[in-house]
Write an enzyme that holds these catalytic residues in place. Structure first.
Site, PDB file in Angstrom:
ATOM      1  N   LYS A   1      58.417  52.902  38.136  1.00 15.44           N
ATOM      2  CA  LYS A   1      58.610  51.667  38.885  1.00 15.44           C
ATOM      3  C   LYS A   1      60.101  51.445  39.051  1.00 15.44           C
ATOM      4  CE  LYS A   1      57.927  46.642  38.754  1.00 15.44           C
ATOM      5  NZ  LYS A   1      57.224  45.501  38.100  1.00 15.44           N
TER       6      LYS A   1
ATOM      7  N   ASP B   1      54.866  44.514  31.606  1.00  9.84           N
ATOM      8  CA  ASP B   1      56.182  45.121  31.799  1.00  9.84           C
ATOM      9  C   ASP B   1      57.025  44.769  30.576  1.00  9.84           C
ATOM     10  OD1 ASP B   1      54.976  45.305  34.354  1.00  9.84           O
ATOM     11  OD2 ASP B   1      56.934  45.272  35.349  1.00  9.84           O
TER      12      ASP B   1
ATOM     13  N   LYS C   1      59.905  52.014  33.854  1.00 11.55           N
ATOM     14  CA  LYS C   1      60.541  51.130  34.843  1.00 11.55           C
ATOM     15  C   LYS C   1      62.051  51.188  34.673  1.00 11.55           C
ATOM     16  CE  LYS C   1      60.509  46.164  36.044  1.00 11.55           C
ATOM     17  NZ  LYS C   1      59.814  44.882  35.776  1.00 11.55           N
TER      18      LYS C   1
END
Length: 224
Positions: free
Chosen positions: A184, A91, A155
């Site tokens: 996400k 991430d 994300k």
């Protein structure tokens, strides 16, 4: 809907200790979460804790977190080390300073370098856009670059810089990404109603430290 399968069980507090991390791993196994999302320092410990488990849980960690403005070379080395330690998913925070300076070539190169380093090891990468800090025009341009580079996920947020995921931004990201890149949602998701709303809006992963409360239908307290 098995909501547990959407959840990245997250513990990114700076004062998290090894006992906390091992507990998160145990909980992820017990509840069937998609992944744990933990600091890079603990990736190898999590790998050892999870490798013999009957329930496969992915190990996610963060890169350039939570500000995104470290050098590309530093970020790439972070990626490499995390993957060597056993991470399955990365991430990584987009370079917000470069965005604010309209240095889009740098933004693209930064992302491309991290995506390439991850893909060369056959792993997945999520790019954190920190949408609360972006103008609509900046978000659109960032998504245009992501469409070209095709990370596995985009994300919404780190949860550390104010704001978090909203249904509106998840829908907006889905439209800007032409529903070609998974989303996400992360930041401020504390209960089952919040999580289901994000999923219905298009998210296929939920980043939260309230995963157990969500599965049990209760209210969590953490903001990320």
């Amino acid at each position: 809907m098995n909501i547990a399968e959407y959840i990245d069980h997250t513990l990114l507090k700076p004062d998290a200790n090894l006992e906390n991390i091992l507990q998160v791993c145990t909980e992820a196994q017990e509840f069937g979460f998609a992944a744990v999302c933990i600091p890079p320092f603990y990736v190898n410990s999590a790998f050892r804790a999870l490798e013999s488990g009957k329930q496969k849980v992915q190990i996610a960690t963060v890169i350039g977190f939570p500000l995104g403005y470290s050098s590309t070379a530093a970020k790439v080395e972070e990626v490499k080390r995390a993957l060597e330690d056993g991470a399955d998913e990365i991430d990584a925070v987009i370079n917000l300073c470069a965005i604010k300076s309209q240095s889009w070539a740098h933004v693209r190169n930064d992302l491309d370098s991290m995506i390439m380093a991850t893909r060369m090891r056959g792993k997945k990468i999520k790019i954190i856009l920190e949408t609360v800090l972006l103008t609509p025009e900046e978000l659109e341009q960032a998504c245009t670059i992501l469409l070209e580079l095709k990370p596995d996920f985009a994300k919404t947020s780190t949860g550390f810089n104010g704001g978090g995921a909203t249904v509106e931004v998840v829908r907006q990201m889905g439209e800007l990404l032409q529903h070609k890149i998974a989303i996400k949602a992360s930041g401020g998701i504390r209960n089952a109603a919040d999580a289901r709303a994000m999923i219905e809006a298009g998210a296929t992963r939920i980043g939260t430290s309230s995963g157990i409360a969500i599965v049990k239908g209760e209210n969590g307290t953490a903001a990320y």
